[in-house]
Scaffold this active site. Structure first.
Site, short mmCIF file in Angstrom:
data_model
loop_
_atom_site.label_atom_id
_atom_site.label_comp_id
_atom_site.label_asym_id
_atom_site.label_seq_id
_atom_site.Cartn_x
_atom_site.Cartn_y
_atom_site.Cartn_z
N ASP A 1 0.84 -1.18 0.00
CA ASP A 1 0.00 0.00 0.00
C ASP A 1 0.89 1.25 0.00
OD1 ASP A 1 -3.21 0.55 0.99
OD2 ASP A 1 -1.77 2.21 1.13
N GLY B 1 -15.26 3.51 4.18
CA GLY B 1 -14.09 4.26 3.73
C GLY B 1 -13.43 3.70 2.49
N SER C 1 -11.96 3.74 -0.84
CA SER C 1 -11.52 4.88 -1.65
C SER C 1 -11.14 4.48 -3.07
CB SER C 1 -10.35 5.60 -0.98
OG SER C 1 -9.25 4.72 -0.83
N HIS D 1 -10.17 -5.05 -3.26
CA HIS D 1 -8.83 -5.33 -2.72
C HIS D 1 -8.95 -5.78 -1.28
CE1 HIS D 1 -9.81 -1.06 -2.28
NE2 HIS D 1 -9.15 -1.08 -1.13
N LEU D 2 -8.04 -6.66 -0.92
CA LEU D 2 -7.94 -7.19 0.43
C LEU D 2 -6.71 -6.57 1.07
CD1 LEU D 2 -8.86 -9.38 2.53
CD2 LEU D 2 -7.40 -10.99 1.28
N HIS D 3 -6.92 -5.85 2.19
CA HIS D 3 -5.78 -5.30 2.93
C HIS D 3 -5.23 -6.39 3.86
CE1 HIS D 3 -6.68 -0.87 2.34
NE2 HIS D 3 -7.89 -1.35 2.11
P1 AMP Z 1 -9.62 1.50 0.54
O1 AMP Z 1 -9.67 2.77 1.34
O2 AMP Z 1 -10.03 0.29 1.30
O3 AMP Z 1 -10.35 1.66 -0.78
O4 AMP Z 1 -8.08 1.27 0.22
C1 AMP Z 1 -7.43 1.80 -0.90
C2 AMP Z 1 -5.97 1.76 -0.59
O5 AMP Z 1 -5.27 1.93 -1.79
C3 AMP Z 1 -5.50 2.85 0.37
O6 AMP Z 1 -4.96 2.26 1.55
C4 AMP Z 1 -4.45 3.61 -0.43
O7 AMP Z 1 -3.36 4.01 0.34
C5 AMP Z 1 -4.07 2.58 -1.49
N1 AMP Z 1 -3.55 3.14 -2.73
C6 AMP Z 1 -4.09 4.12 -3.48
N2 AMP Z 1 -3.34 4.36 -4.56
C7 AMP Z 1 -2.29 3.49 -4.49
C8 AMP Z 1 -1.14 3.23 -5.31
N3 AMP Z 1 -0.92 3.92 -6.44
N4 AMP Z 1 -0.28 2.27 -4.92
C9 AMP Z 1 -0.49 1.56 -3.79
N5 AMP Z 1 -1.54 1.76 -2.97
C10 AMP Z 1 -2.42 2.71 -3.32
#
Ligand code: AMP
Length: 115
Positions: free
Chosen positions: A30, A93, A95, A100-102
């Site tokens: 991330d 939240g 974004s 995607h899986l964190h």
């Molecule tokens: P979410 O808020 O669950 O949609 O997580 C989206 C994640 O994508 C966030 O933690 C961001 O920091 C991450 N993110 C956004 N753009 C990028 C990128 N170019 N490379 C890696 N991570 C990213």
């Protein structure tokens, strides 16, 4: 999807350090980590969120979890613990509207879903 940042990462238009890639998923760090280890496991195919899934995606979801598990072991999180999180929609939240899986871990985390 033309304007999807994760599609661009997967197809190499935007740079990211790949931790894993196979026919189904890609994993990378991330860009704004919230814990010492913060990895995203992303399907190669554009799926906006959990809301768009159906039963044909059950294998994909299992594979995402197994890739995250392997990376958790790789980063020595097996004993200390980790979270696997999928944010879905505005209240959670989300974004980036590409599923995607964190995988987060590497330090104690301050809250729990337990009440
Ligand atoms: P979410 O808020 O669950 O949609 O997580 C989206 C994640 O994508 C966030 O933690 C961001 O920091 C991450 N993110 C956004 N753009 C990028 C990128 N170019 N490379 C890696 N991570 C990213």
């Amino acid at each position: 999807m033309d304007n999807c940042i994760f599609c661009k990462i997967i197809n190499g238009q935007v740079q990211a350090e790949f931790l894993h890639q196979d026919d189904e998923v890609t994993a990378f760090f991330d860009a704004r980590p919230i814990t010492p280890i913060h990895v995203l496991v992303v399907p190669n195919k554009h799926i906006a969120s959990v809301n768009q899934l159906d039963t044909s995606n059950e294998g994909l979801l299992g594979h995402m979890i197994m890739v995250a598990r392997a990376l958790a072991f790789h980063f020595h999180l097996k004993e200390s613990g980790y979270r696997l999180v999928i944010n879905t929609g505005p209240d959670a939240g989300q974004s980036v509207y590409h599923l995607h899986l964190h995988l987060i871990g590497g330090e104690p985390m301050p809250f729990s879903v337990k009440k």
